[in-house]
Design a protein around this motif. Structure first.
Motif, PDB file in Angstrom:
ATOM      1  N   ARG A  60      -8.639  -7.404  -0.797  1.00  0.00           N
ATOM      2  CA  ARG A  60      -9.440  -8.127  -1.290  1.00  0.00           C
ATOM      3  C   ARG A  60      -8.966  -9.908  -1.656  1.00  0.00           C
ATOM      4  O   ARG A  60      -7.870  -9.539  -1.687  1.00  0.00           O
ATOM      5  CB  ARG A  60     -10.024  -7.769  -2.350  1.00  0.00           C
ATOM      6  CG  ARG A  60     -10.752  -6.326  -2.101  1.00  0.00           C
ATOM      7  CD  ARG A  60     -11.491  -5.774  -3.899  1.00  0.00           C
ATOM      8  NE  ARG A  60     -11.082  -4.111  -4.154  1.00  0.00           N
ATOM      9  CZ  ARG A  60     -11.728  -3.312  -5.249  1.00  0.00           C
ATOM     10  NH1 ARG A  60     -12.398  -4.492  -5.915  1.00  0.00           N
ATOM     11  NH2 ARG A  60     -11.069  -1.942  -5.033  1.00  0.00           N
ATOM     12  N   ASP A  65      -7.384  -0.655   1.282  1.00  0.00           N
ATOM     13  CA  ASP A  65      -8.445  -1.957  -0.312  1.00  0.00           C
ATOM     14  C   ASP A  65      -7.579  -2.622  -0.455  1.00  0.00           C
ATOM     15  O   ASP A  65      -7.515  -3.062  -1.675  1.00  0.00           O
ATOM     16  CB  ASP A  65      -8.547  -1.006  -1.422  1.00  0.00           C
ATOM     17  CG  ASP A  65      -9.556  -1.530  -2.297  1.00  0.00           C
ATOM     18  OD1 ASP A  65      -9.967  -2.739  -1.619  1.00  0.00           O
ATOM     19  OD2 ASP A  65     -10.235  -0.633  -3.406  1.00  0.00           O
ATOM     20  N   CYS A 103      -8.079  -4.262   5.583  1.00  0.00           N
ATOM     21  CA  CYS A 103      -8.939  -3.127   5.802  1.00  0.00           C
ATOM     22  C   CYS A 103      -9.032  -2.156   6.410  1.00  0.00           C
ATOM     23  O   CYS A 103      -9.977  -0.763   6.271  1.00  0.00           O
ATOM     24  CB  CYS A 103     -10.389  -4.141   5.522  1.00  0.00           C
ATOM     25  SG  CYS A 103      -9.865  -4.734   3.570  1.00  0.00           S
ATOM     26  N   ARG A 144      -6.054  -1.033  -5.321  1.00  0.00           N
ATOM     27  CA  ARG A 144      -6.923  -2.213  -5.120  1.00  0.00           C
ATOM     28  C   ARG A 144      -5.629  -3.287  -5.523  1.00  0.00           C
ATOM     29  O   ARG A 144      -5.099  -2.975  -6.192  1.00  0.00           O
ATOM     30  CB  ARG A 144      -7.545  -1.981  -6.463  1.00  0.00           C
ATOM     31  CG  ARG A 144      -8.966  -0.633  -6.394  1.00  0.00           C
ATOM     32  CD  ARG A 144      -9.609  -0.649  -7.954  1.00  0.00           C
ATOM     33  NE  ARG A 144      -8.376  -0.939  -8.910  1.00  0.00           N
ATOM     34  CZ  ARG A 144      -8.686  -1.018 -10.220  1.00  0.00           C
ATOM     35  NH1 ARG A 144      -9.750  -1.643 -10.653  1.00  0.00           N
ATOM     36  NH2 ARG A 144      -7.770  -1.163 -10.996  1.00  0.00           N
ATOM     37  N   GLY A 165      -7.857   1.235   6.429  1.00  0.00           N
ATOM     38  CA  GLY A 165      -8.612   1.361   5.761  1.00  0.00           C
ATOM     39  C   GLY A 165      -7.593   1.318   4.156  1.00  0.00           C
ATOM     40  O   GLY A 165      -6.679   2.260   2.733  1.00  0.00           O
ATOM     41  N   GLN A 218       1.051  -1.670   0.298  1.00  0.00           N
ATOM     42  CA  GLN A 218       0.312  -0.207   0.124  1.00  0.00           C
ATOM     43  C   GLN A 218       0.906   1.435  -0.311  1.00  0.00           C
ATOM     44  O   GLN A 218       0.744   2.338  -0.973  1.00  0.00           O
ATOM     45  CB  GLN A 218      -1.417  -0.588   1.751  1.00  0.00           C
ATOM     46  CG  GLN A 218      -1.346   1.397   2.098  1.00  0.00           C
ATOM     47  CD  GLN A 218      -2.251   1.887   0.882  1.00  0.00           C
ATOM     48  OE1 GLN A 218      -3.268   1.064   0.021  1.00  0.00           O
ATOM     49  NE2 GLN A 218      -2.826   2.710   0.883  1.00  0.00           N
ATOM     50  N   ALA A 247      -5.712   5.405  -4.002  1.00  0.00           N
ATOM     51  CA  ALA A 247      -6.241   3.977  -3.227  1.00  0.00           C
ATOM     52  C   ALA A 247      -5.885   3.028  -4.281  1.00  0.00           C
ATOM     53  O   ALA A 247      -6.776   2.923  -4.653  1.00  0.00           O
ATOM     54  CB  ALA A 247      -7.663   4.607  -3.475  1.00  0.00           C
TER      55      ALA A 247
END
Length: 336
Positions: free
Chosen positions: A245, A243, A238, A206, A241, A194, A204
């Motif tokens: 998955r 993102d 998550c 992903r 903060g 990140q 941001a």
């Protein structure tokens, strides 16, 4: 603009040769080599005979002098600690002397980066057996760079223009790699990925996370690491903060993340659980386009997506494309 420092790599491999080839083609402006002068002269002679152009080698005393060297001239900064006779080593052979020289170049490049005398470091390939024969306690570039920089946790990322993959573990056996999949390791990898993505301009990012087991464990049928470790780490990320998955089936997540003009990827980065899981997809897309980036260091470091290629060393047939891509990415990341 500060110069890029390129370490010469293993003198018995293709590192010096692809460096010389790239300079002969005018592809590395604003760069210099940390290395042995005679090794680079040997490489320049090979390249000159193939490219049919002269490639003079100039010795510089400090990084800032690289800007005073004429185009298509190879500037070399000689580091302390180089052993004698490196240029006399035969191509294509593991040699402790080559390992000592490669490590000396890396250490000096790190010192220059920490002193903010260079914009970034680009490392030509080294041979892990030569490094071990030299008595180095580090299995590869990443661990040596981390130690010399006194850095915290670092991660390897392999990237090209279509896919970026960050690894939880790197140069360990598969058994040890599985043992290295812990809640803390996965969460730290997500944090590092990140921060790096934000630095290179993705506000941001992903991040997709690959599972460890086939079908990401299939709800525990094929292993429970996804349920016990990976999914909780994703949930924790998550909450911070990030993102993140997944975990997704590792046999399809890389296809989903791949960016092409016809298919914008669903994700910006994939976190893979171990070395081959993450690197095979990127390398399959083209070794000549892949770049290795070490995330978590206090400076930018990139390298080509290939090894020393002992079978090609000295032939003048090695392709400098991945080295050039590594330099281009280093420059972009350093500016970002």
């Amino acid at each position: 603009m500060q110069p890029l420092a390129i370490t010469m790599g293993d003198a018995c491999g293709i590192g010096p040769e692809i460096i010389a080839m790239a300079f002969a083609r005018g592809a590395l402006p604003g760069s210099f080599v940390v290395g042995d002068v005679e090794v680079l002269r040997r490489a320049a002679a090979i390249v000159s005979s193939v490219e049919r152009v002269g490639l003079p080698v100039a010795v510089i005393e400090r990084p800032a002098d690289a800007g005073d060297v004429p185009p298509r001239c190879l500037p070399v900064l000689v580091p302390p600690g180089l052993p004698a006779g490196v240029a006399g080593l035969p191509f294509g052979r593991v040699d402790a002397v080559a390992g000592i020289a490669a490590a000396a170049c890396i250490r000096h490049a790190v010192a220059l980066a920490l002193a903010r005398e260079v914009a970034a470091i680009v490392t030509a390939p080294i041979h892990k057996e030569a490094l071990a024969a030299a008595g180095e306690p580090y299995p590869g570039h990443t661990e040596l760079l981390q130690a010399e920089a006194s850095a915290g946790p670092v991660r390897m990322m392999l990237a090209n223009d279509e896919l970026k993959t960050v690894l939880v573990s790197i140069h360990v056996s598969l058994r040890r790699a599985i043992e290295a999949v812990s809640f803390e390791a996965v969460l730290e990898t997500l944090r590092i990925a990140q921060r790096a993505a934000v630095r290179w301009g993705q506000a941001a990012p992903r991040i997709a996370v690959a599972g460890l087991n086939p079908h990401a464990g299939e709800a525990g049928l094929f292993g429970d690491e996804e349920l016990r470790i990976i999914a909780p780490a994703i949930a924790a990320a998550c909450r911070e903060g990030i993102d993140a998955r997944g975990p997704f089936a590792p046999d399809t997540v890389f296809m989903r993340a791949r960016h092409t003009p016809e298919h914008p990827g669903e994700f910006d980065v994939v976190v893979a659980m171990y070395h081959d899981q993450g690197l095979i997809p990127v390398k399959y897309l083209g070794v000549e386009r892949g770049v290795n980036v070490t995330l978590g260091l206090p400076f930018v470091r990139t390298s080509p997506d290939h090894g020393t290629a002992f079978d090609l060393a000295g032939s003048g047939r090695a392709d400098p494309a991945s080295l050039i891509a590594a330099c281009q990415m280093a420059r972009r990341l350093a500016v970002g």
